[in-house]
Scaffold this active site. Structure first.
Site, mmCIF file in Angstrom:
data_model
loop_
_atom_site.group_PDB
_atom_site.id
_atom_site.type_symbol
_atom_site.label_atom_id
_atom_site.label_comp_id
_atom_site.label_asym_id
_atom_site.label_seq_id
_atom_site.Cartn_x
_atom_site.Cartn_y
_atom_site.Cartn_z
ATOM 1 N N HIS A 67 -7.596 9.181 8.160
ATOM 2 C CA HIS A 67 -7.693 7.777 8.709
ATOM 3 C C HIS A 67 -8.853 8.145 9.214
ATOM 4 C CE1 HIS A 67 -4.536 6.018 6.923
ATOM 5 N NE2 HIS A 67 -3.880 6.301 7.590
ATOM 6 N N SER A 126 0.880 6.174 -0.527
ATOM 7 C CA SER A 126 0.304 7.338 -0.861
ATOM 8 C C SER A 126 -0.064 7.356 -2.002
ATOM 9 C CB SER A 126 0.837 8.059 0.051
ATOM 10 O OG SER A 126 0.398 8.015 1.101
ATOM 11 N N THR A 170 -0.590 11.317 0.436
ATOM 12 C CA THR A 170 -1.403 11.959 -0.567
ATOM 13 C C THR A 170 -2.350 13.115 0.490
ATOM 14 O OG1 THR A 170 -2.274 10.365 -1.518
ATOM 15 C CG2 THR A 170 -3.325 12.207 -1.992
ATOM 16 N N ALA A 171 -2.385 13.854 1.416
ATOM 17 C CA ALA A 171 -2.977 14.349 2.231
ATOM 18 C C ALA A 171 -1.704 16.125 2.200
ATOM 19 C CB ALA A 171 -2.687 14.194 3.914
ATOM 20 N N LYS A 184 0.489 -1.354 -0.192
ATOM 21 C CA LYS A 184 0.131 -0.424 -0.086
ATOM 22 C C LYS A 184 0.803 1.484 0.142
ATOM 23 C CE LYS A 184 -3.672 2.454 0.459
ATOM 24 N NZ LYS A 184 -4.283 1.497 1.601
#
Length: 281
Positions: A153, A62, A114-115, A60
């Site tokens: 999250h 970002s 990504t944030a 996983k």
């Protein structure tokens, strides 16, 4: 991709409910696996760093980090966190006018997330950024160690408990600006993994999610064992928000959204998209 077939693959995933929900069946032998997996559960920013160092076969990651690692990894069509109404939030202790955002100190859950990329793309936040684990962001803002925080999250559902207020939904901003769903994270596979194996992993992840949807209670213990927030309603809301039909298969719309985000990240950083493209062939 290499032709020799591996006996096992390292697999990076976050302990967040959307990932543990998706991968539970695959990691517990409830759906066929093409190879044995060696799971490594870690915060997504740690996984981003491991991917940059090419330490994981499947992980996983970002999508904010994708432009920096896609020479070595290809994105899978299954397992992604992508959708509408799922964006990071910018929070503060009290309402602040938008002109005050420009110089504010902002706590972010990792510079490769990504944030953090969305914060840059927005353009309204030019102040210093303080990198920390995602679960430390809200307490830092509440204590006054940072003026603003970007929360991801479970924080999306719990920030008000700390007396924080939402200033901006970066997902809503993205959707309004670009008219595509927001891509947050995806599963990536090393390009040296044999293509046949990589495609089988992609199929197995989709099968694992299909199993989870058909047996929604089966993953409960596994999800709770790794979640930051144990309240059942929060865990359920987390899964409903971040596991979407795009998680089963990106489709054309999901791929286009990812290409939009990663393309913009690449332009910001002066990077190029690999000639072989972003996605597994």
């Amino acid at each position: 991709m290499s032709a020799s077939l591996p006996e096992s693959l390292s697999l990076g995933l976050s302990p967040c409910p959307n990932d543990t929900y998706i991968f539970h069946a695959l990691l517990h032998g409830l759906v066929p696996a093409p190879v044995a997996f060696r799971p490594h559960l870690a915060d997504v920013e740690e996984l981003n760093g491991m991917a940059r160092r090419k330490e994981l076969d499947v992980t996983k990651m970002s999508l904010g980090a994708a432009a920096r690692i896609m020479d070595d990894y290809a994105l899978l069509a299954s397992g992604a966190a992508l959708g509408w109404g799922c964006g990071p939030l910018v929070v503060a202790r009290e309402p602040l006018p938008s002109e005050a955002w420009a110089t504010a100190r902002v706590a972010v859950p990792g510079l490769l997330t990504t944030a953090n990329l969305l914060l840059t793309l927005h353009g309204g936040f030019q102040g210093p950024r303080q990198e920390m684990l995602f679960n430390e962001v809200m307490p830092a803002v509440a204590r006054g160690d940072a003026d603003l925080g970007v929360i991801i999250h479970e924080g999306r559902f719990t920030y008000q408990r700390l007396g924080l207020t939402k200033l901006l939904d970066l997902g809503e901003w993205w959707e309004g600006a670009f008219h595509v769903p927001l891509p947050l994270g995806a599963i990536a596979v090393r390009r040296n993994v044999p293509l046949e194996t990589a495609r089988a992993v992609q199929t197995a992840i989709a099968a694992s999610l299909s199993y989870a949807r058909a047996h929604p209670q089966a993953s409960g213990d596994f999800v709770r064992a790794h979640a930051q927030e144990l309240e059942e309603s929060v865990t359920r809301a987390h899964i409903e928000t971040f596991v979407t039909d795009y998680s089963l298969d990106l489709g054309e719309a999901g791929r286009a959204a990812i290409e939009q985000l990663v393309g913009r990240a690449a332009m910001l950083e002066g990077l190029r998209i690999p000639p072989q493209g972003l996605f597994l062939g």
